[in-house]
Design a protein around this motif. Sequence first.
Motif, mmCIF file in Angstrom:
data_model
loop_
_atom_site.group_PDB
_atom_site.id
_atom_site.type_symbol
_atom_site.label_atom_id
_atom_site.label_comp_id
_atom_site.label_asym_id
_atom_site.label_seq_id
_atom_site.Cartn_x
_atom_site.Cartn_y
_atom_site.Cartn_z
ATOM 1 N N LYS A 55 -5.021 15.145 0.881
ATOM 2 C CA LYS A 55 -3.732 15.536 0.342
ATOM 3 C C LYS A 55 -2.942 14.348 -0.193
ATOM 4 N N ASN A 56 -3.532 13.165 -0.137
ATOM 5 C CA ASN A 56 -2.836 11.941 -0.577
ATOM 6 C C ASN A 56 -1.487 11.795 0.127
ATOM 7 N N THR A 57 -1.472 12.053 1.412
ATOM 8 C CA THR A 57 -0.219 12.097 2.157
ATOM 9 C C THR A 57 -0.347 11.354 3.481
ATOM 10 N N ARG B 182 -2.731 10.115 8.505
ATOM 11 C CA ARG B 182 -2.945 10.246 7.076
ATOM 12 C C ARG B 182 -3.894 11.396 6.788
ATOM 13 N N TYR C 282 1.883 10.639 7.171
ATOM 14 C CA TYR C 282 2.918 11.261 7.997
ATOM 15 C C TYR C 282 3.411 10.281 9.057
ATOM 16 N N SER D 246 7.066 12.772 5.754
ATOM 17 C CA SER D 246 5.884 12.820 4.908
ATOM 18 C C SER D 246 6.042 11.836 3.761
ATOM 19 N N CYS D 247 4.935 11.314 3.313
ATOM 20 C CA CYS D 247 4.912 10.401 2.168
ATOM 21 C C CYS D 247 3.805 10.885 1.245
ATOM 22 N N ALA D 248 4.199 11.432 0.111
ATOM 23 C CA ALA D 248 3.234 11.953 -0.847
ATOM 24 C C ALA D 248 2.984 10.918 -1.937
ATOM 25 N N GLU E 28 8.941 9.914 -0.216
ATOM 26 C CA GLU E 28 9.144 10.313 1.178
ATOM 27 C C GLU E 28 9.973 11.595 1.260
#
Length: 124
Positions: free
Chosen positions: A75-77, A71, A79, A21-23, A6
């Motif tokens: 980007k594999n992310t 989502r 929000y 953000s969560c990558a 995060e």
Amino acid sequence: QVQLVESGGGLVQAGGSLRLSCAASGPITNYAMGWFRQGPGKDYEFVARITGGRGHTYHADSVKGRFTISRDDAKNTVYLQMNGLKPEDTAVYYCAADRKRVGTSEIWNEYDYWGQGTQVTVSS
């Protein structure tokens, strides 16, 4: 297995905005993704969830109309846009992945993978 990181937390005045953000370390297409928070001395509290596939969203009543989960699978992310922040939103915010990619779940221990959390502090 997927690792989650995060970012985006910080100190903000009441009424302000932040975007968390969560990558993920790999593809999240097959996961539902959620955000939880834990305030001082409190249990984990469900904030929002977005399913895999069609991306159905669920938000806790306490944040509905102020927070929005989204989502970007390319980007594999994931929000969490947070607007109209209040002092009671102060907490550590955690991103989580659920291998059950559809449906809703507000129960923290039904999620399989967790990030380390990011602190959000809202001053009055």
